[in-house]
Enzyme design. Structure first.
Site, PDB file in Angstrom:
ATOM      1  N   LYS A   8       0.905  -1.061   0.087  1.00 37.90           N
ATOM      2  CA  LYS A   8      -0.140   0.116  -0.042  1.00 37.90           C
ATOM      3  C   LYS A   8       0.932   1.150   0.162  1.00 37.90           C
ATOM      4  CE  LYS A   8       0.792   1.185   4.570  1.00 37.90           C
ATOM      5  NZ  LYS A   8       1.562   2.486   4.927  1.00 37.90           N
ATOM      6  N   ASP A 144      -2.348  -1.028  10.249  1.00 42.06           N
ATOM      7  CA  ASP A 144      -2.518  -1.231   8.754  1.00 42.06           C
ATOM      8  C   ASP A 144      -3.314  -2.433   8.206  1.00 42.06           C
ATOM      9  OD1 ASP A 144      -1.316   1.029   8.667  1.00 42.06           O
ATOM     10  OD2 ASP A 144       0.815   0.303   7.911  1.00 42.06           O
TER      11      ASP A 144
END
Length: 283
Positions: A8, A144
């Site tokens: 990401k 996350d």
């Protein structure tokens, strides 16, 4: 069952307040990157490869980049453990992770692996849990991790667990990731940050063209880390000088990325970095 595990980017990252529990509330745009690596259009190896198969006894195998921690602290093991605790009827399995995503890069590699384990085990066992239930498990593994359950562009608040899908689509754009040989601990990253509300709303800024993001979309960690690690600010400046429409550090570093309109521009810019840094072009 084989899964390709992508990373990401943080498109902007604002640290807005310190919480009573010692953690920080943030605002960021999570964007998945590297989904197409290993395909003919983007053959550079980048994604981790996760393979889970039924077995007589549960076993863990790690290849590729070295994962330097005891098994019980490895996020892949922790993900298996928490799924097993919530679904005791799960059969034994063999979990093999081939690691390509770099650690300490601000790309969420370990978090992505953990969430991929949860999602794959859920699929293999007939989907006993909803996405919302997987998110609850994932949050216990790391801030996350919930994003990778959805694995689509999201606006995130809280510690990163309050996720709202957004319509941001960077199809056709290319990202040049540049990572110096530098590890930044979470403690160091937060030590120099003064929480404050952002001047510009991230949710509004992403509706602008990427060339208009620079200066409006910021990563608050850059203010404290760049003076202590000049290599990071140098990479960002060089990305912009080489034609990036937008450049920023991802997460707490140490990867700095630039967005380019096409593959040719990104590949040409990568030449300026490959001699001294890890540099990868992704779509």
């Amino acid at each position: 069952m084989v899964k390709f595990v992508n990373a990401k980017l943080n498109l902007g990252l604002n640290i807005v307040r310190k919480r009573p529990d010692g953690y920080h509330d943030l605002q960021t745009i999570f964007y998945p990157v590297g989904k197409y690596n290993g395909t003919p259009v983007n053959p550079e190896p980048f994604c981790d490869i996760l393979e889970i198969t039924e077995a007589e006894t549960t076993d863990f195998i790690f290849t590729g980049r070295k994962v330097d921690c005891p098994l019980e602290k490895n996020l892949v093991y922790k993900a298996w453990r928490i799924f097993k605790d919530n679904y005791p009827d799960m059969s034994d399995c063999r979990i093999h992770l081939e690691k390509h995503l770099p650690d300490g890069a601000g790309l969420g590699g370990g978090s992505a692996d953990a969430s991929a384990v949860l999602c794959t085990l859920n699929e293999m066992n007939g989907f006993p849990f909803s996405d919302a239930q997987l998110v609850d498990m994932a949050l216990k593994l790391g801030a996350d991790c919930p994003f990778f359950i959805y694995n689509r562009p999201c606006y995130a608040e809280g510690v990163g667990e309050r996720l709202t899908p957004v319509g941001l689509d960077l199809s056709g754009w290319w990202c040049l990731l540049v990572k110096p040989d530098l590890y930044i601990s979470t403690k160091e990253a937060f030590a120099g940050v003064t929480p404050c509300l952002p001047l510009f709303s991230l949710r509004e800024t992403i509706n602008l063209a990427p060339k208009e993001w620079q200066g409006r979309m910021v990563n608050d960690f850059e203010g404290s880390l760049f003076p202590n690690h000049e290599v990071l600010s140098d990479i960002k400046d060089r990305l912009l000088a080489n034609g990036a429409e937008y450049a920023s550090m991802s997460g707490s570093g140490s990867t700095v990325f630039g967005l380019f309109k096409d593959k040719e521009s990104a590949m040409e810019a990568s030449v300026d970095f490959r001699e001294h840094y890890t540099a990868l072009c992704l779509m």
